[in-house]
Write an enzyme that holds these catalytic residues in place. Structure first.
Site, PDB file in Angstrom:
ATOM      1  NE  ARG A   1      -3.398  -2.649   0.016  1.00  0.00           N
ATOM      2  CZ  ARG A   1      -2.913  -3.698  -0.643  1.00  0.00           C
ATOM      3  NH1 ARG A   1      -1.793  -3.579  -1.347  1.00  0.00           N
ATOM      4  NH2 ARG A   1      -3.524  -4.837  -0.623  1.00  0.00           N
TER       5      ARG A   1
ATOM      6  CB  SER B   1      -9.098  -1.663   4.384  1.00  0.00           C
ATOM      7  OG  SER B   1      -9.799  -2.823   3.978  1.00  0.00           O
TER       8      SER B   1
ATOM      9  CD  GLU C   1      -5.250   0.010   3.071  1.00  0.00           C
ATOM     10  OE1 GLU C   1      -5.897   0.416   2.079  1.00  0.00           O
ATOM     11  OE2 GLU C   1      -5.141  -1.185   3.362  1.00  0.00           O
TER      12      GLU C   1
END
Length: 378
Positions: free
Chosen positions: A166, A250, A370
């Site tokens: 990520r 998320s 994130e």
């Protein structure tokens, strides 16, 4: 210059929070996008690029700067130097899930497990978007981007983007600036032509999520439909009428820890080894053998652990919210922070801070967000 009347960023982000920018530009073509960015950078204005708004937590206060909306779209099919593969050059503003649907319909494999992820294609490499063990790093060839420092447009190979879990050199991580301040204009992917029949499924994590045995073979369409069903049941597919989808997906990354640390967790804690798939035997022709054979990695591989499991075991179950807050954990998935209606960015941030504190206290793991946080603090 395609300047439009500003609207609050709460209308343009999937978390539905965010204040009003002073100025707003909507770019429908690459030329408009390049011109807009150069103009903003020449003025020294604060700036923000918004695609699908699905990975952004923006503060409640007015933004004294320019929001540039990326509305470019289009796919160009290109030849690949590798037999059995095809390259697609995709404009940055092209809807990601529409792209996935088109590749599946064309019998092209490589991104089907990332079905249902909201946002635009240009945003995908920035955080090396992925799901169920499949990541864009596996198919990304190059990106076309424009650098803030020079205003120049260039083509950059995927290997220069620092793609990791990520992350990339282009991502603005919480509490830091990106290593390279640039905006993606287009993305080139290389996909495998497999057709519409059943094919083996690569990756243990994907097979596990789909409930498949190691030797199972299914079609791309079946994978896409199954992934969309799984994501829908978790509230991870956008739905105007479902507040569980009013989120940034998320909110926290699944932590990567050492095998030794993972062994200290209860046996029921979900975990996935980060060891690479076993390599097939390689035959190197003698006329090309230079005497060097890359060594195999020694020692136990790192382990990915479930952030959702950590959150729930720290006492914050699905639907958890602070008293009086309009932000809560999703009722379907503990990893999504959601807006239950007219929540503020500060209410979302307060919930995120509590989750971080509780998980760190219980397990010694500091969960990392994130989404890109802009004018809001955890």
């Amino acid at each position: 210059m395609p300047e439009i009347a500003p609207v609050p960023l709460s209308q343009l982000t999937t978390l539905r929070v965010g204040g009003m920018p002073r100025r707003m530009i909507e770019a429908a073509t690459t030329d408009e996008l390049v011109a807009a960015l150069r103009d903003v950078w020449d003025d020294g204005d604060r700036w923000l690029v918004v695609g699908g708004g699905s990975n952004l937590l923006f503060g409640d206060d007015e933004f004294d700067g320019t929001a540039v909306l990326v509305r470019t779209s289009g796919i160009e099919r290109l030849p690949s130097p590798h037999p059995g593969r095809v390259r697609l050059k995709v404009q940055a503003g092209h809807n990601w899930d529409d792209l996935v649907a088109q590749t599946v319909a064309a019998g092209l494999s490589g991104i089907e497990a990332m079905s249902g992820i909201p946002g635009t294609t240009g945003a995908a490499p920035i955080q090396n978007v992925g799901a169920y063990g499949q990541e864009i790093v596996e198919t990304l060839v190059e990106v076309e981007l424009i650098d803030e420092a020079t205003g120049e447009v260039s083509v950059v190979p995927a290997s220069d983007l620092g793609l990791g879990l990520r992350t990339s050199v282009l991502k603005k991580h919480y509490g830091s600036v990106p290593e390279r301040s640039a905006v993606i204009l287009s993305v080139t992917l290389e996909l495998t032509q497999v057709g519409h029949g059943e094919v083996p499924v690569r990756g243990a994590q994907l097979r596990s999520a789909l409930g498949l045995e190691p030797d199972a073979a299914v079609s791309l369409a079946w994978i896409r439909e199954t992934v969309l069903d799984i994501r829908s049941r978790k509230g991870m597919v956008l739905d105007e009428d479902d507040h569980d989808t009013w989120s940034a997906g998320s909110f926290f990354q699944n932590p990567i820890v050492s095998a030794q640390f993972a062994a200290t967790l209860p046996p029921e804690a979900p975990r996935w080894s980060m060891a690479p798939e076993p390599e097939a035997d390689r035959v190197i022709p003698l006329d090309r053998f230079d005497g060097f054979i890359p060594p195999r990695a020694d020692g136990p591989a790192p382990v990915k652990i479930s952030a959702a499991w950590l959150i729930e075991q720290a006492g914050m179950r699905k639907g958890f919210r602070l008293p009086g807050s309009r932000a809560s954990l999703s009722t379907k998935h503990a990893l999504a922070l959601t807006n239950r209606g007219r929540a503020t960015a500060e209410e979302v941030a307060a919930l995120a801070r509590l989750i971080q504190q509780r998980v760190q206290s219980e397990f010694g793991v500091l969960l990392q967000p994130e989404p890109v946080l802009f004018d809001v603090e955890l």
